[in-house]
Design a protein around this motif. Structure first.
Motif, mmCIF file in Angstrom:
data_model
loop_
_atom_site.group_PDB
_atom_site.id
_atom_site.type_symbol
_atom_site.label_atom_id
_atom_site.label_comp_id
_atom_site.label_asym_id
_atom_site.label_seq_id
_atom_site.Cartn_x
_atom_site.Cartn_y
_atom_site.Cartn_z
ATOM 1 N N LYS A 21 68.800 115.894 -12.177
ATOM 2 C CA LYS A 21 67.448 115.012 -11.763
ATOM 3 C C LYS A 21 65.952 115.800 -12.237
ATOM 4 O O LYS A 21 64.921 115.123 -12.623
ATOM 5 N N ASP A 22 66.050 117.062 -12.121
ATOM 6 C CA ASP A 22 65.069 117.923 -12.647
ATOM 7 C C ASP A 22 64.651 117.665 -13.811
ATOM 8 O O ASP A 22 63.716 117.682 -14.465
ATOM 9 N N LEU A 23 65.821 117.843 -14.631
ATOM 10 C CA LEU A 23 65.695 117.656 -16.377
ATOM 11 C C LEU A 23 65.017 116.399 -16.664
ATOM 12 O O LEU A 23 64.213 116.326 -17.599
ATOM 13 N N ASP A 24 65.650 115.412 -15.973
ATOM 14 C CA ASP A 24 65.292 114.079 -16.181
ATOM 15 C C ASP A 24 63.876 113.810 -15.685
ATOM 16 O O ASP A 24 62.865 113.209 -16.808
ATOM 17 N N LYS A 25 63.224 114.360 -14.666
ATOM 18 C CA LYS A 25 61.908 114.252 -14.387
ATOM 19 C C LYS A 25 61.097 115.350 -15.159
ATOM 20 O O LYS A 25 59.587 115.354 -14.782
ATOM 21 N N ASP A 26 61.467 116.159 -15.909
ATOM 22 C CA ASP A 26 60.763 116.998 -16.534
ATOM 23 C C ASP A 26 60.064 118.176 -15.458
ATOM 24 O O ASP A 26 58.929 118.592 -15.757
ATOM 25 N N SER A 27 60.693 118.424 -14.452
ATOM 26 C CA SER A 27 60.388 119.237 -13.444
ATOM 27 C C SER A 27 60.876 120.584 -13.225
ATOM 28 O O SER A 27 61.107 121.073 -12.360
ATOM 29 N N ALA A 28 61.701 120.974 -14.536
ATOM 30 C CA ALA A 28 62.218 122.392 -14.642
ATOM 31 C C ALA A 28 61.472 123.492 -15.427
ATOM 32 O O ALA A 28 61.513 123.252 -16.697
ATOM 33 N N PRO A 29 60.589 124.097 -14.850
ATOM 34 C CA PRO A 29 59.676 124.817 -15.383
ATOM 35 C C PRO A 29 60.279 126.035 -16.345
ATOM 36 O O PRO A 29 59.270 126.336 -17.254
ATOM 37 N N LEU A 30 61.592 126.291 -15.957
ATOM 38 C CA LEU A 30 61.885 127.557 -17.002
ATOM 39 C C LEU A 30 62.801 126.929 -18.190
ATOM 40 O O LEU A 30 63.303 127.750 -19.044
ATOM 41 N N PHE A 31 62.914 125.612 -18.228
ATOM 42 C CA PHE A 31 63.872 125.055 -19.059
ATOM 43 C C PHE A 31 63.587 125.054 -20.602
ATOM 44 O O PHE A 31 64.216 125.703 -21.439
ATOM 45 N N ASP A 32 62.327 124.932 -20.795
ATOM 46 C CA ASP A 32 61.526 125.074 -22.172
ATOM 47 C C ASP A 32 61.701 126.218 -22.700
ATOM 48 O O ASP A 32 62.020 126.632 -24.080
ATOM 49 N N LYS A 33 61.273 127.189 -21.947
ATOM 50 C CA LYS A 33 61.358 128.436 -22.506
ATOM 51 C C LYS A 33 62.948 129.114 -22.638
ATOM 52 O O LYS A 33 63.229 129.664 -23.698
#
Length: 223
Positions: free
Chosen positions: A22-34
């Motif tokens: 759900k965090d990935l779908d909502k773009d609310s995972a601050p460490l994901f892109d890095k």
């Protein structure tokens, strides 16, 4: 060798849970892109050196597969994921991999695929377990699908079951006066694959396909 920075998929603090779907779908995972950028750098090194990244993981929580996805896909790797190493899905999948060939794993390595085609056919791209070698070519189409803007790709690992989807574009201009003239002309597609066989030899395989242009309702198509 390129030096990559350390990354995290979750904070070191135990009070902060690992990101969920759900965090990935909502773009609310601050460490994901890095983390994805980190594994993208890893993928470039693996492709350059001709290594395949396979992932065998077991956990009741997330292990960061979404972040590692880019490196696995570009090198043609596989993923086996289950809740425990004793799970039937994990054991059966692992066993099937090692039973895939009589001698070894039946894998070939360091494959380079190049495409040649008629001047009226352009390459939009490839979808599958490979990585672009960024070889600029007049054969490249303006519209990119998958990995495009090149006529050569690296396949770190390949076997008899390796599948790639090639997407082309017909670039010739067709008018009412040219349909009859172009019908019956030949076009060709050529696939040149250079790779290291699992027995150790370097092999070159070339496949050439020839077809005729055929007139359709309002255009010229291949038959």
């Amino acid at each position: 060798m390129t030096v990559v920075q350390n990354f995290q998929i979750v904070s070191k603090s135990l009070t902060e849970p690992i990101r969920s779907h759900k965090d990935l779908d909502k773009d609310s995972a601050p460490l994901f892109d890095k983390a994805v950028k980190f594994y993208d750098q890893i993928a470039k090194q693996l492709v350059h050196q001709g290594h395949v990244l396979d992932l065998f993981a077991c956990a009741v929580d997330q292990v960061g597969v979404a972040e590692m996805k880019v490196a696995i896909e570009k090198t043609g790797g596989i993923v086996v994921l289950a809740e425990s190493f004793g799970h039937s899905v994990f054991k059966d999948s692992l066993l099937r991999i090692f039973q895939s060939a009589d001698n070894g794993l039946g894998l070939s390595f360091n494959g380079i695929l190049e495409i040649n085609c008629s001047k009226d056919v352009k390459i939009q791209g490839i979808i599958g377990p490979c990585s672009s070698l960024e070889k600029k070519s007049p054969l490249s189409a303006d519209t990119v699908i998958g990995q495009g803007n090149t006529s050569a790709w690296k396949m770190c690992g390949l076997d008899k079951k390796t599948s790639l989807c090639f997407v082309y574009d017909i670039s010739r201009k067709v008018g009412p006066d040219t349909v009859a003239q172009q019908t019956g002309e030949q076009l060709y597609l050529q696939f040149v694959t250079y790779y290291q066989h699992h027995e150790g030899q370097m092999r070159l395989r070339t496949t050439t396909i020839s077809r005729q242009w055929a007139s359709g309702a309002a255009t010229v198509q291949r038959s």
